[in-house]
Design a protein around this motif. Structure first.
Motif, PDB file in Angstrom:
ATOM      1  N   TRP A 102       0.836  -1.203   0.000  1.00 26.46           N
ATOM      2  CA  TRP A 102       0.000   0.000   0.000  1.00 26.46           C
ATOM      3  C   TRP A 102       0.868   1.249   0.000  1.00 26.46           C
ATOM      4  CZ3 TRP A 102      -3.233  -2.744   4.236  1.00 26.46           C
ATOM      5  CH2 TRP A 102      -4.238  -3.512   3.626  1.00 26.46           C
ATOM      6  N   SER A 103       1.950   1.206   0.780  1.00 30.03           N
ATOM      7  CA  SER A 103       2.869   2.339   0.794  1.00 30.03           C
ATOM      8  C   SER A 103       3.541   2.496  -0.561  1.00 30.03           C
ATOM      9  CB  SER A 103       3.931   2.131   1.885  1.00 30.03           C
ATOM     10  OG  SER A 103       4.837   3.214   1.945  1.00 30.03           O
ATOM     11  N   TYR A 104       3.904   1.379  -1.182  1.00 29.10           N
ATOM     12  CA  TYR A 104       4.525   1.423  -2.506  1.00 29.10           C
ATOM     13  C   TYR A 104       3.593   2.112  -3.510  1.00 29.10           C
ATOM     14  CZ  TYR A 104       6.481  -0.018  -6.955  1.00 29.10           C
ATOM     15  OH  TYR A 104       7.004   0.007  -8.230  1.00 29.10           O
ATOM     16  N   LEU A 105       2.334   1.720  -3.528  1.00 27.64           N
ATOM     17  CA  LEU A 105       1.366   2.340  -4.436  1.00 27.64           C
ATOM     18  C   LEU A 105       1.212   3.822  -4.139  1.00 27.64           C
ATOM     19  CD1 LEU A 105      -1.393  -0.418  -4.533  1.00 27.64           C
ATOM     20  CD2 LEU A 105       0.021   0.304  -6.454  1.00 27.64           C
ATOM     21  N   ASP A 106       1.174   4.163  -2.866  1.00 29.38           N
ATOM     22  CA  ASP A 106       1.004   5.549  -2.462  1.00 29.38           C
ATOM     23  C   ASP A 106       2.190   6.410  -2.908  1.00 29.38           C
ATOM     24  OD1 ASP A 106      -0.662   7.422  -1.130  1.00 29.38           O
ATOM     25  OD2 ASP A 106       0.597   7.343   0.653  1.00 29.38           O
ATOM     26  N   LEU A 107       3.394   5.841  -2.865  1.00 24.59           N
ATOM     27  CA  LEU A 107       4.613   6.582  -3.179  1.00 24.59           C
ATOM     28  C   LEU A 107       4.987   6.543  -4.655  1.00 24.59           C
ATOM     29  CD1 LEU A 107       6.807   5.434  -0.164  1.00 24.59           C
ATOM     30  CD2 LEU A 107       5.898   7.741  -0.514  1.00 24.59           C
ATOM     31  N   PHE A 108       4.822   5.387  -5.279  1.00 24.67           N
ATOM     32  CA  PHE A 108       5.364   5.175  -6.626  1.00 24.67           C
ATOM     33  C   PHE A 108       4.300   4.924  -7.689  1.00 24.67           C
ATOM     34  CE2 PHE A 108       8.594   3.716  -3.555  1.00 24.67           C
ATOM     35  CZ  PHE A 108       9.616   4.592  -3.879  1.00 24.67           C
ATOM     36  N   GLY A 109       3.053   4.734  -7.286  1.00 26.44           N
ATOM     37  CA  GLY A 109       2.011   4.469  -8.261  1.00 26.44           C
ATOM     38  C   GLY A 109       1.996   3.024  -8.718  1.00 26.44           C
ATOM     39  N   SER A 110       1.179   2.757  -9.729  1.00 26.13           N
ATOM     40  CA  SER A 110       0.925   1.376 -10.139  1.00 26.13           C
ATOM     41  C   SER A 110       1.541   1.002 -11.479  1.00 26.13           C
ATOM     42  CB  SER A 110      -0.586   1.138 -10.196  1.00 26.13           C
ATOM     43  OG  SER A 110      -1.194   2.025 -11.136  1.00 26.13           O
ATOM     44  N   ALA A 111       2.438   1.824 -12.000  1.00 25.99           N
ATOM     45  CA  ALA A 111       2.999   1.554 -13.321  1.00 25.99           C
ATOM     46  C   ALA A 111       3.696   0.196 -13.393  1.00 25.99           C
ATOM     47  CB  ALA A 111       3.974   2.670 -13.717  1.00 25.99           C
ATOM     48  N   LYS A 112       4.317  -0.220 -12.300  1.00 28.44           N
ATOM     49  CA  LYS A 112       5.041  -1.494 -12.279  1.00 28.44           C
ATOM     50  C   LYS A 112       4.208  -2.638 -11.712  1.00 28.44           C
ATOM     51  CE  LYS A 112       9.741   0.417 -11.860  1.00 28.44           C
ATOM     52  NZ  LYS A 112      10.985   0.423 -11.041  1.00 28.44           N
TER      53      LYS A 112
END
Length: 289
Positions: A102-112
Motif C-alpha cells: 500500500w505504501s509502494y502504491l502511495d509513493l510510486f504508483g501502479s505503473a510497475k
C-alpha cells in the motif's frame, strides 16, 4: 540466493525461482522471512517467475539500525525491482508486507504493478483518534493506544521471548506441529528486537483506507476463517477496492494467518486461479489515480 545493496547501504537477500516471463513478487510480514514461502514457491514457480526476499532487518538480509519504517521498505522494493530490470510484476504482500505494498502504491504508483494480492492484513491495526467504534470494527483495528505501546515495549522488555512466541502462536492453527512452530519461532527471532519494535510501531500506526479506493489494478484480498485478523475486515477491504475479489480460507484449508505455510496447495491454487484470470501485464498509469 543473491544479494542487492540498497541506496542507503542495506543488503537485501533475494531468491528467484521459475523461468516464466511473468514475475510474482512475495513480501513477508513483520518478524518473518522469505523462507516462510518455501513450501508454496515450488507450486507457484511452475507457472511464474517467483521473486522472494528478506526485507531489511529480517532473515538473511542486512540488519541496519536505520530505516525501520514502512515507507523505507516500500522504497527497498522499488529499488530491487529496478535493479532486476522488472518493468511490471504481480505483487503479493502478507501481513505487514501488504502495508509495504500500500505504501509502494502511495509513493510510486501502479505503473510497475500488474496485479495486487493482499494477504490477511487490516487497513488499520490500531484504533486511531479519527476512527469511531464502528469504523475501527470495520477495518479490523484491534489495538488501542495503550495496547500498541505495551506490545512494542514487550518486544524489547524482559519477557520479549515469551511475548514474541505467544504472538506467533496466536497467528497459527492449533494443528501446527511442534517442529513447525519451533522453526517459525527461530525465523522470527532473526529480527532484532529494537529495530523490530520501532518498525512495528510505524506499521501499526498507519491508516491505509484512503489508498484502497484508488487502487487501479486487479486485486485479490485473502482472509482466514480462523485468523486473528477478523475475516470481516478483509471483506470490507475488498469492497473498498474497485473490482477486487475476496478469497476466505477455511480452517481445513489452513485459514489462519499463514495459509501459504500451513496448507500451501489450496493457497497456490487460489493465487493461480486469480492470476490466470488476467492476461499478460498491461500498461498502467504512473500513479494511483
Amino acid at each position: 540466493m543473491s544479494t542487492f545493496t540498497t541506496a542507503d547501504g542495506c543488503n537485501l537477500d533475494y531468491h528467484i525461482a521459475g523461468s516464466s516471463q511473468r514475475t510474482l513478487v512475495l513480501l513477508h510480514g513483520w518478524s518473518q522471512s522469505r523462507a516462510m514461502f518455501d513450501r508454496v514457491i515450488p507450486l507457484l514457480a511452475r507457472h511464474y517467475r517467483v521473486l522472494s526476499y528478506d526485507q531489511r532487518g529480517h532473515g538473511e538480509s542486512g540488519h541496519p539500525t536505520h530505516g525501520a519504517r514502512i515507507a523505507r521498505l516500500a522504497r527497498d522494493l522499488d529499488e530491487l525491482l529496478t535493479h532486476l530490470g522488472i518493468e511490471q510484476a504481480d505483487l503479493a504482500g502478507h501481513s505487514m508486507g501488504a502495508s509495504v505494498l500500500w505504501s509502494y502504491l502511495d509513493l510510486f504508483g501502479s505503473a510497475k504493478v500488474a496485479s495486487l494480492i493482499i494477504i490477511d492484513q487490516p487497513s488499520a491495526c490500531t484504533v486511531l483518534p479519527w476512527l469511531n467504534k464502528t469504523e475501527a470494527a470495520q477495518v479490523g483495528a484491534i489495538l488501542d493506544f495503550p495496547g500498541a505501546e505495551a506490545f512494542c515495549k514487550g518486544i524489547v522488555g524482559p519477557d520479549a521471548a515469551a511475548v514474541r512466541r505467544n504472538f506467533l502462536v496466536s497467528m497459527l492453527t492449533r494443528q501446527i506441529s511442534d517442529e513447525d512452530l519451533a522453526w517459525l519461532y527461530q525465523e522470527n527471532l532473526k529480527l532484532d528486537g529494537d529495530f523490530g519494535s520501532r518498525l512495528l510501531l510505524d506499521h501499526i500506526m498507519q491508516d491505509w483506507r484512503d489508498v484502497l479506493p484508488r487502487i487501479d489494478v486487479p486485486t485479490l484480498v485473502i482472509a482466514g476463517e480462523v485468523s486473528h485478523v477478523n475475516p470481516a475486515s478483509q471483506k470490507w477491504s475488498a469492497e473498498q477496492i474497485p473490482g477486487a475479489r475476496l478469497r476466505t480460507f477455511t480452517a481445513e484449508e489452513g485459514g489462519s494467518h499463514f495459509p501459504f505455510f500451513e496448507r500451501p496447495e489450496p493457497f497456490a491454487a487460489a493465487l493461480c486461479s486469480f492470476l490466470d484470470a488476467w492476461s499478460a501485464p498491461r500498461a498502467r498509469a504512473a500513479s494511483v489515480s
